[in-house]
Design an enzyme around this catalytic site. Structure first.
Site, mmCIF file in Angstrom:
data_model
loop_
_atom_site.group_PDB
_atom_site.id
_atom_site.type_symbol
_atom_site.label_atom_id
_atom_site.label_comp_id
_atom_site.label_asym_id
_atom_site.label_seq_id
_atom_site.Cartn_x
_atom_site.Cartn_y
_atom_site.Cartn_z
ATOM 1 N N GLU A 127 0.815 -1.220 0.000
ATOM 2 C CA GLU A 127 0.000 0.000 0.000
ATOM 3 C C GLU A 127 0.847 1.267 0.000
ATOM 4 O O GLU A 127 0.538 2.241 -0.676
ATOM 5 C CB GLU A 127 -0.931 -0.002 1.216
ATOM 6 C CG GLU A 127 -1.804 1.239 1.351
ATOM 7 C CD GLU A 127 -2.808 1.370 0.227
ATOM 8 O OE1 GLU A 127 -2.746 2.384 -0.502
ATOM 9 O OE2 GLU A 127 -3.647 0.465 0.085
ATOM 10 N N ILE A 134 -2.275 7.986 1.375
ATOM 11 C CA ILE A 134 -3.584 7.796 0.752
ATOM 12 C C ILE A 134 -3.794 6.297 0.523
ATOM 13 O O ILE A 134 -3.000 5.664 -0.171
ATOM 14 C CB ILE A 134 -3.678 8.520 -0.605
ATOM 15 C CG1 ILE A 134 -3.348 10.006 -0.458
ATOM 16 C CG2 ILE A 134 -5.059 8.344 -1.216
ATOM 17 C CD1 ILE A 134 -3.239 10.736 -1.786
ATOM 18 N N LYS A 203 4.527 4.321 -9.976
ATOM 19 C CA LYS A 203 3.262 4.277 -9.235
ATOM 20 C C LYS A 203 2.085 4.029 -10.175
ATOM 21 O O LYS A 203 1.170 3.253 -9.848
ATOM 22 C CB LYS A 203 3.081 5.583 -8.465
ATOM 23 C CG LYS A 203 4.163 5.816 -7.414
ATOM 24 C CD LYS A 203 4.118 7.243 -6.879
ATOM 25 C CE LYS A 203 5.264 7.507 -5.908
ATOM 26 N NZ LYS A 203 5.327 8.919 -5.485
#
Length: 432
Positions: A127, A134, A203
């Site tokens: 994560e 976030i 990302k």
């Protein structure tokens, strides 16, 4: 219930933050996880002055952690591709779960790592690899699991967002703001990964894979930096009702998947256009839910540690469950090898800024070139030469067109005897 014992590899900014959150919030974390989470060992070559390791065993050798039979979860916070990859694969080989914040490692070697984890019946949680604090990966994998994701777009590098915000608010140029970002610690001494879009591409690659159930394909992600954006471009964008952001964009199309990072003009009316400074934001469009927006701190000790510890808690909650009960690493049980589109096949709208001689007929010649290639103009501004300058500026917004057609049009415009230098191109996304 038996405590979960954690070994942390790397005690830098994120590693130190993770250690401190786990110890400071130990009681609440245990209540959420249903069992204690204990730091059993730390591997670091450099002590962190912000961390009191106390009675926790500290070693300089990561192998001590990954080979420690007492440790259930190895937390990799070293970064990079080399030692970090060895740590992750070594931990998996020893039957340990892994939590990492390493976006580069997952984007480039994730398919190999996930295959190894599935073979051993352990989980790799990541994560913290995207957008810091976030919880965007959990949102896509779990909260939006009912949806067919149509597209996503994100401001997923705080350094680039800080630079563009300063350029807009204060009229400063790129090099000036970059120097300040480095002085403030937002940008590295070598800022290439941030300002050229590589960090954001790592990302975006991860987000796209979990959004569409496709393999990780970092090598196919188009990247373009923000170093050529000028204060004039920022000003003209605002005049046209748009704002420039360094955006990662991924879209599902009939021909394949868009996967691209570049300066992007978005309407000022979009909420994501107001996300400034070092904040991150990700917009996701699902067929059932519509548009959703996630905003927060994308980096730093606390925000990133928040995501790391959340992954450890998730592992602790399901620690005794069979491996097949966990969510697949890329959110889908079957991964489809869908094509990633070459950039020349991508369809988007464009902002063009053309430097030209201040004489009759130039605008007509440019319009003719665009028309011949089926490119429709949405808006146009012609700026007279500034004091002491001889060249006028022509600013155009176009409708959506295939990139290949725009490439041909730009080449033809640059070949005109009345235009000077390269045409500035910034892609436009309306995000609706």
């Amino acid at each position: 219930m038996k405590p979960v014992k954690v070994g942390i590899c790397g005690l830098g900014t994120v590693g130190g933050g993770t250690f401190n959150v786990l110890t400071r919030n130990a009681q609440d974390i245990a209540r959420r996880a249903g069992r204690e989470i204990i730091i059993a060992q730390v591997a670091t070559r450099h002590p962190n002055p912000d961390v009191d390791t106390g009675a926790v065993a500290v070693t300089a050798d990561v192998n001590d952690v990954i080979n420690n039979p007492e440790i259930d979860v190895v937390v990799e916070l070293i970064g990079g591709y080399t030692i970090a990859k060895d740590v992750v694969l070594g931990a998996i080989a020893n039957g340990k779960h892994v939590v990492t914040a390493n976006k580069a490692l997952i984007a480039v070697h994730g398919d190999e790592i996930f295959a190894a984890a599935e073979a051993k019946g352990v989980s790799v949680m990541y994560e913290a690899a995207v957008a810091g604090g976030i919880p965007i990966i959990k949102a896509i994998r779990e909260g939006l699991a009912a949806n067919r994701i149509n597209w996503l777009a994100g401001i997923i590098n705080g350094t680039g967002n800080f630079i563009l915000t300063e350029m807009r608010d204060k009229g400063r140029d790129f090099a000036d703001v970059l120097a300040e970002a480095q002085a403030l610690g937002y940008a590295e001494a070598d800022p290439t990964f941030d300002v050229e879009g590589i960090d954001a591409a790592h990302k975006l690659t991860i987000l796209s894979s979990i959004a569409y159930g496709i393999p990780l394909q970092f090598a196919r992600c188009y990247t373009e930096g923000i170093s050529k954006v000028t204060p004039d471009d920022v000003e003209y964008a605002e005049e046209l009702g748009y704002r420039i952001k360094h955006l990662g964009v991924s879209r599902r199309t009939e021909k394949g998947i868009d996967l691209r990072v570049h300066p992007t003009m978005i309407p000022v009316a979009r909420p994501i256009a107001t996300v400034d400074g070092v904040l991150n934001a990700v917009m996701v469009n699902g067929d059932a839910v519509g548009n959703t927006l996630y905003v927060g701190a994308g980096a730093g000790a606390g925000p990133t540690a928040s995501a790391v510890v959340a992954d450890i808690i998730d592992l602790a909650r399901t620690f005794d469950a069979p491996a097949e009960a966990s969510v697949n690493h890329l959110a889908f049980n079957d991964i489809e090898d869908v094509a990633v589109l070459p950039m020349e096949e991508v369809e988007t709208a464009y902002y063009l800024r053309i430097q030209a001689e201040d004489k009759t007929g130039v605008l007509a010649a440019v319009a003719s070139i665009l028309s011949e290639r089926g490119i429709n103009i949405e808006a146009i501004i012609q700026k007279e030469p500034k004091d002491g300058e001889a060249l006028a500026q022509i600013i155009l917004l176009t409708h959506v067109v295939v990139e290949k057609q725009m490439n041909e049009a730009i080449a033809a415009i640059e070949a005109l005897s009345s235009t000077v230098g390269d045409v500035t191109r910034i892609r436009v996304e309306h995000l609706n």
